[in-house]
Design a protein around this motif. Sequence first.
Motif, PDB file in Angstrom:
ATOM      1  N   ASN A  73       0.833  -1.215   0.000  1.00  0.00           N
ATOM      2  CA  ASN A  73       0.000   0.000   0.000  1.00  0.00           C
ATOM      3  C   ASN A  73       0.861   1.256   0.000  1.00  0.00           C
ATOM      4  N   LEU A  74       1.859   1.299   0.866  1.00  0.00           N
ATOM      5  CA  LEU A  74       2.750   2.460   0.890  1.00  0.00           C
ATOM      6  C   LEU A  74       3.506   2.558  -0.438  1.00  0.00           C
ATOM      7  N   GLY A  75       3.959   1.407  -0.941  1.00  0.00           N
ATOM      8  CA  GLY A  75       4.702   1.394  -2.208  1.00  0.00           C
ATOM      9  C   GLY A  75       3.885   2.011  -3.331  1.00  0.00           C
ATOM     10  N   ARG A  76       2.629   1.622  -3.432  1.00  0.00           N
ATOM     11  CA  ARG A  76       1.774   2.150  -4.509  1.00  0.00           C
ATOM     12  C   ARG A  76       1.520   3.644  -4.327  1.00  0.00           C
ATOM     13  N   HIS A  77       1.381   4.069  -3.084  1.00  0.00           N
ATOM     14  CA  HIS A  77       1.161   5.488  -2.803  1.00  0.00           C
ATOM     15  C   HIS A  77       2.400   6.313  -3.211  1.00  0.00           C
ATOM     16  N   VAL A  78       3.589   5.782  -2.924  1.00  0.00           N
ATOM     17  CA  VAL A  78       4.836   6.475  -3.285  1.00  0.00           C
ATOM     18  C   VAL A  78       4.978   6.498  -4.807  1.00  0.00           C
ATOM     19  N   ALA A  79       4.698   5.356  -5.440  1.00  0.00           N
ATOM     20  CA  ALA A  79       4.873   5.238  -6.897  1.00  0.00           C
ATOM     21  C   ALA A  79       4.094   6.313  -7.647  1.00  0.00           C
ATOM     22  N   LYS A  80       2.893   6.602  -7.174  1.00  0.00           N
ATOM     23  CA  LYS A  80       2.062   7.624  -7.830  1.00  0.00           C
ATOM     24  C   LYS A  80       2.735   8.990  -7.837  1.00  0.00           C
ATOM     25  N   GLN A  81       3.534   9.224  -6.803  1.00  0.00           N
ATOM     26  CA  GLN A  81       4.175  10.539  -6.690  1.00  0.00           C
ATOM     27  C   GLN A  81       5.552  10.592  -7.340  1.00  0.00           C
ATOM     28  N   VAL A  82       6.048   9.442  -7.786  1.00  0.00           N
ATOM     29  CA  VAL A  82       7.355   9.411  -8.471  1.00  0.00           C
ATOM     30  C   VAL A  82       7.170   8.650  -9.792  1.00  0.00           C
ATOM     31  N   PRO A  83       6.417   9.252 -10.749  1.00  0.00           N
ATOM     32  CA  PRO A  83       6.065   8.511 -11.972  1.00  0.00           C
ATOM     33  C   PRO A  83       7.263   8.213 -12.870  1.00  0.00           C
ATOM     34  N   GLU A  84       8.378   8.901 -12.641  1.00  0.00           N
ATOM     35  CA  GLU A  84       9.561   8.656 -13.488  1.00  0.00           C
ATOM     36  C   GLU A  84      10.241   7.314 -13.183  1.00  0.00           C
ATOM     37  N   LYS A  85       9.879   6.677 -12.066  1.00  0.00           N
ATOM     38  CA  LYS A  85      10.489   5.381 -11.703  1.00  0.00           C
ATOM     39  C   LYS A  85       9.537   4.228 -12.046  1.00  0.00           C
ATOM     40  N   HIS A  86      10.138   3.051 -12.266  1.00  0.00           N
ATOM     41  CA  HIS A  86       9.327   1.844 -12.455  1.00  0.00           C
ATOM     42  C   HIS A  86       9.342   1.050 -11.151  1.00  0.00           C
ATOM     43  N   PHE A  87       8.164   0.840 -10.594  1.00  0.00           N
ATOM     44  CA  PHE A  87       8.056   0.163  -9.297  1.00  0.00           C
ATOM     45  C   PHE A  87       7.659  -1.303  -9.448  1.00  0.00           C
ATOM     46  N   ILE A  88       8.292  -2.127  -8.629  1.00  0.00           N
ATOM     47  CA  ILE A  88       7.870  -3.522  -8.484  1.00  0.00           C
ATOM     48  C   ILE A  88       7.399  -3.628  -7.030  1.00  0.00           C
ATOM     49  N   PHE A  89       6.231  -4.213  -6.850  1.00  0.00           N
ATOM     50  CA  PHE A  89       5.662  -4.257  -5.502  1.00  0.00           C
ATOM     51  C   PHE A  89       5.797  -5.641  -4.888  1.00  0.00           C
ATOM     52  N   ASN A  90       5.526  -5.687  -3.600  1.00  0.00           N
ATOM     53  CA  ASN A  90       5.645  -6.924  -2.838  1.00  0.00           C
ATOM     54  C   ASN A  90       4.350  -7.074  -2.032  1.00  0.00           C
ATOM     55  N   PRO A  91       3.786  -8.286  -1.981  1.00  0.00           N
ATOM     56  CA  PRO A  91       2.474  -8.417  -1.343  1.00  0.00           C
ATOM     57  C   PRO A  91       2.512  -8.435   0.187  1.00  0.00           C
ATOM     58  N   GLY A  92       2.951  -7.339   0.808  1.00  0.00           N
ATOM     59  CA  GLY A  92       2.927  -7.234   2.274  1.00  0.00           C
ATOM     60  C   GLY A  92       2.009  -6.090   2.682  1.00  0.00           C
ATOM     61  N   CYS A  93       1.512  -6.151   3.901  1.00  0.00           N
ATOM     62  CA  CYS A  93       0.664  -5.048   4.376  1.00  0.00           C
ATOM     63  C   CYS A  93       0.613  -5.055   5.902  1.00  0.00           C
ATOM     64  N   CYS A  94       0.192  -3.921   6.445  1.00  0.00           N
ATOM     65  CA  CYS A  94      -0.040  -3.835   7.885  1.00  0.00           C
ATOM     66  C   CYS A  94      -1.453  -4.319   8.151  1.00  0.00           C
ATOM     67  N   PRO A  95      -1.613  -5.363   8.956  1.00  0.00           N
ATOM     68  CA  PRO A  95      -2.968  -5.878   9.211  1.00  0.00           C
ATOM     69  C   PRO A  95      -3.884  -4.824   9.832  1.00  0.00           C
ATOM     70  N   VAL A  96      -3.323  -3.945  10.653  1.00  0.00           N
ATOM     71  CA  VAL A  96      -4.154  -2.935  11.338  1.00  0.00           C
ATOM     72  C   VAL A  96      -4.691  -1.909  10.330  1.00  0.00           C
ATOM     73  N   HIS A  97      -3.844  -1.425   9.462  1.00  0.00           N
ATOM     74  CA  HIS A  97      -4.277  -0.398   8.499  1.00  0.00           C
ATOM     75  C   HIS A  97      -5.037  -0.996   7.312  1.00  0.00           C
ATOM     76  N   ALA A  98      -4.579  -2.174   6.859  1.00  0.00           N
ATOM     77  CA  ALA A  98      -5.199  -2.756   5.663  1.00  0.00           C
ATOM     78  C   ALA A  98      -6.625  -3.242   5.941  1.00  0.00           C
ATOM     79  N   GLN A  99      -6.947  -3.442   7.223  1.00  0.00           N
ATOM     80  CA  GLN A  99      -8.290  -3.939   7.534  1.00  0.00           C
ATOM     81  C   GLN A  99      -9.308  -2.817   7.767  1.00  0.00           C
ATOM     82  N   MET A 100      -8.857  -1.572   7.657  1.00  0.00           N
ATOM     83  CA  MET A 100      -9.823  -0.471   7.826  1.00  0.00           C
ATOM     84  C   MET A 100     -10.846  -0.529   6.703  1.00  0.00           C
ATOM     85  N   LYS A 101     -12.080  -0.201   7.040  1.00  0.00           N
ATOM     86  CA  LYS A 101     -13.161  -0.382   6.071  1.00  0.00           C
ATOM     87  C   LYS A 101     -13.601   0.958   5.481  1.00  0.00           C
ATOM     88  N   ALA A 102     -13.605   1.025   4.158  1.00  0.00           N
ATOM     89  CA  ALA A 102     -14.009   2.261   3.475  1.00  0.00           C
ATOM     90  C   ALA A 102     -15.436   2.657   3.859  1.00  0.00           C
TER      91      ALA A 102
END
Length: 310
Positions: free
Chosen positions: A148-177
């Motif tokens: 999640n953080l990786g994707r958020h950073v990637a949006k702000q640095v479009p000149e780089k190519h990002f590869i992501f990793n499937p990790g997350c914080c259980p506390v933050h990732a479980q928040m409900k929209a």
Amino acid sequence: MQIIEKIKKLKEEKNAVILAHYYVADEVQAVADYVGDSFYLSKVAVNLTAQVIVFCGVSFMGESAKLLNPDKMVLMPDMKADCAMAHMADPAYIAEMKREYEDLQVVCYINSTAELKALSDVCVTSANAVDIVKELPGKNILFIPDENLGRHVAKQVPEKHFIFNPGCCPVHAQMKADEVKKLKELHPQAPVLTHPECREDILALSDYIGSTSGIIGYAAASEKEEFIICTESGVAYELGKRAPGRTFYFPETLPVCMDMKLITLEKIADVLEDENGQVHVDAGISEAACRPLRAMLELAEQARRKKEGK
Ligand code: 13P
Ligand code: SF4
């Protein structure tokens, strides 16, 4: 009150200092010498004169303090306090990506084990990730462990190519929209302040996205009366101090990091007294794991100077 006096006395006797993250219990934050987000606490850790550091947080925090202070005693009040996300990257996957991309920079969120740091080029925190990634050479970035953080950073640095990793914080990732949307309907004037470990659907509902310090700083500087806060609920203590009289709403399923809450005043007194709970990092990896932490501190300083035009 007795326990607080005991901690103060032991701290003096041992020449110790207490560092605490905003997610630990209120009474633990109250007794600490330094309270802050991960970036602030790592900066503090390199400039301490005290011989003993009591780290009130989770294991990657104590480990980072030890890596930056190999000659000091770093004590964790509860060695079981761990961050689930810190383990969510596979060394084999990192090696595979290194083989595939010659110029690969492995960017490691500080919420990671020393083992993962040792395989990385630079550490980042949620407070400095964008600035640091912009400073890196090459185009290809592997961001571990938080997707999640990786994707958020990637949006702000479009000149780089990002590869992501499937990790997350259980506390933050479980928040409900849905819960955040409900709060927005009930309190339409309240800006939504969110930690970037949250999922994309929560970030999309937000007015501000930043580290715990960023969220607290935003509320303290704002003229608004109420805020919707999408991060771990421990920040309420500092929010109450820095923005008194305002109202803070958290999602109905209260975000609580149970590992952070393992730290108690009694355990702080115990480790100061018996010096159990000393953090040790495997000698075979400590140098390699410290390098990306030092690189983070240097690049963050470089980026800060650039911003200030110095
Ligand atoms: P900060 O970088 O804001 O301190 O966040 C640390 C953390 O553990 C978030 O879950
Ligand atoms: Fe780890 Fe999440 Fe707890 Fe932060 S809130 S320490 S990322 S589990």
